[in-house]
Design a protein around this motif. Structure first.
Motif, short mmCIF file in Angstrom:
data_model
loop_
_atom_site.label_atom_id
_atom_site.label_comp_id
_atom_site.label_asym_id
_atom_site.label_seq_id
_atom_site.Cartn_x
_atom_site.Cartn_y
_atom_site.Cartn_z
N GLN A 30 37.87 38.66 54.25
CA GLN A 30 37.89 40.12 54.07
C GLN A 30 38.99 40.55 53.11
O GLN A 30 38.83 41.53 52.38
N LEU A 31 40.10 39.81 53.10
CA LEU A 31 41.22 40.18 52.25
C LEU A 31 40.92 39.99 50.77
O LEU A 31 41.52 40.64 49.92
N SER A 32 39.97 39.10 50.46
CA SER A 32 39.60 38.89 49.06
C SER A 32 38.89 40.09 48.46
O SER A 32 38.73 40.17 47.24
N ARG A 33 38.44 41.02 49.31
CA ARG A 33 37.73 42.20 48.82
C ARG A 33 38.64 43.31 48.39
O ARG A 33 38.18 44.35 47.90
N ARG A 62 42.82 50.89 47.09
CA ARG A 62 43.26 49.55 46.75
C ARG A 62 44.78 49.39 46.77
O ARG A 62 45.29 48.44 47.36
N PRO A 63 45.55 50.30 46.14
CA PRO A 63 47.00 50.15 46.24
C PRO A 63 47.51 50.15 47.68
O PRO A 63 48.42 49.40 48.02
N LYS A 64 46.90 50.99 48.53
CA LYS A 64 47.31 51.01 49.94
C LYS A 64 47.06 49.67 50.61
O LYS A 64 47.91 49.15 51.35
N ASP A 65 45.88 49.09 50.35
CA ASP A 65 45.55 47.81 50.97
C ASP A 65 46.45 46.70 50.47
O ASP A 65 46.88 45.83 51.24
N LEU A 106 53.63 43.96 51.87
CA LEU A 106 54.90 44.64 52.12
C LEU A 106 55.87 43.78 52.94
O LEU A 106 57.07 43.71 52.62
N ALA A 107 55.39 43.13 53.99
CA ALA A 107 56.29 42.32 54.82
C ALA A 107 56.87 41.17 54.01
O ALA A 107 58.07 40.86 54.11
#
Length: 257
Positions: free
Chosen positions: A253-256, A81-84, A90-91
Motif C-alpha cells: 500500500q505504501l508504494s501507492r 501525497r505530501p501528507k502521506d 517523519l519519524a
C-alpha cells in the motif's frame, strides 16, 4: 529569471500559473508592474488575470498590490501525497536529526526540479536557504541526484539534453560527468553534495523507493561544509532510507503514495 515574450505561454492556464508563480518566499505582496516584469506578461494581461483570481479568492487585493489568497492555502493543505510522504518519513527524519544535529530534508522530483515538502531544522542553529515548497534544479542537489540515480533513463536523458545550470561553485554542468556521478550514487546507495547547490553547503542524501524500484522521494542531511562530517552522515542516511525501503517492500500500500 523572467520569461521572454517569445516563451510566454499562450494558454490561459499557463499565464495564470506564471502570475501565481511570480510570488517568492519573501514576497508578502506584489504590484502589477512587478508581476509583469517577473513573468514577461503585459501589464494589461496581468491586471485582467489578477482581477479574476481576486474574484475567486486565489489572490487578495492589498492597496495597489496583490497577495496570495486563502484558496491557495486551503488547496495546499488538502494535497494528499505530501501528507502521506511526511507521515511515512517523519519519524526517520527526526531520528536522523537527533543523531546528527543537522537539518534533514524530504523532497520529491517534479520535472527538472526537486520540491522540498518537509524540513526539520538542525539543532546546530545553522539556517540554510531551503524552505518547504521551495524548488531547486535536481542535478544540483543531493536529493535530486539520489532521485535521478534511480529514475527512468528517459527522465535522466531529458534533463541531460538541456544545459545544466550552475547553482554553486561545484555544480555538475557536464552531462558526461553527471552520468558518472549518478552511477556512483547507484553503486554506493547514497548521494553526496559539496557546494553544488550553494557555496559552503554540503549534504548526504538517499532515495526512498517504491516496491518496483521507482524513486518516490529522497531524504538528506545538510549543513555547512567543514562542519557536517559526511563520512559519518552518509552511512546514517543510507541506513535510514534502507529501513524505509524495507518497510515499503513489506507493505505494498505504501508504494501507492
Amino acid at each position: 529569471m523572467c520569461p521572454t515574450e517569445r516563451n510566454v505561454p499562450e494558454s490561459m492556464i499557463g499565464r495564470v500559473s506564471l502570475v501565481l508563480g511570480a510570488f517568492g518566499p519573501n514576497d508578502e505582496d506584489l504590484g502589477i508592474s512587478e508581476i509583469a516584469r517577473r513573468t514577461g506578461l503585459a501589464k494589461a494581461t496581468v491586471s485582467r488575470i489578477s482581477r479574476e483570481l481576486i474574484d475567486y479568492e486565489f489572490l487578495e487585493r492589498r492597496g495597489t498590490s496583490v497577495r496570495l489568497g486563502l484558496r491557495i492555502f486551503e488547496m495546499g493543505s488538502l494535497t494528499r501525497r505530501p501528507k502521506d510522504l511526511r507521515r511515512l518519513a517523519l519519524a526517520t527524519m527526526a531520528d536522523l536529526r537527533q543523531a546528527t544535529g543537522h537539518t534533514v530534508h524530504l523532497a520529491v522530483r517534479e520535472g527538472r526540479e526537486v520540491v522540498y515538502i518537509e524540513i526539520l531544522r538542525g539543532r546546530d542553529g545553522v539556517q540554510l536557504p531551503s524552505r518547504v515548497g521551495g524548488r531547486m534544479p535536481a542535478h544540483a542537489t543531493g536529493v535530486g541526484k539520489a532521485l535521478l540515480a534511480y529514475a527512468n533513463s528517459a527522465v535522466v536523458e531529458e534533463i541531460l539534453s538541456s544545459p545544466l545550470e550552475q547553482m554553486g561553485p561545484r555544480t555538475f554542468t557536464s552531462a558526461s560527468d553527471l552520468r558518472v556521478e549518478l552511477e556512483s550514487v547507484r553503486t554506493h546507495g547514497v548521494a553526496f553534495e559539496q557546494e553544488e547547490s550553494a557555496a559552503g553547503v554540503c549534504c548526504a542524501a538517499g532515495a526512498i523507493l517504491r516496491e518496483n524500484g521507482e524513486p518516490m522521494a529522497a531524504i538528506s542531511v545538510s549543513g555547512p561544509l567543514g562542519v557536517v562530517q559526511l563520512e559519518r552522515v552518509g552511512p546514517a542516511v543510507q541506513a535510514a532510507t534502507m529501513g524505509l525501503n524495507r518497510l515499503i517492500r513489506n507493505n505494498t500500500q505504501l508504494s501507492r503514495i
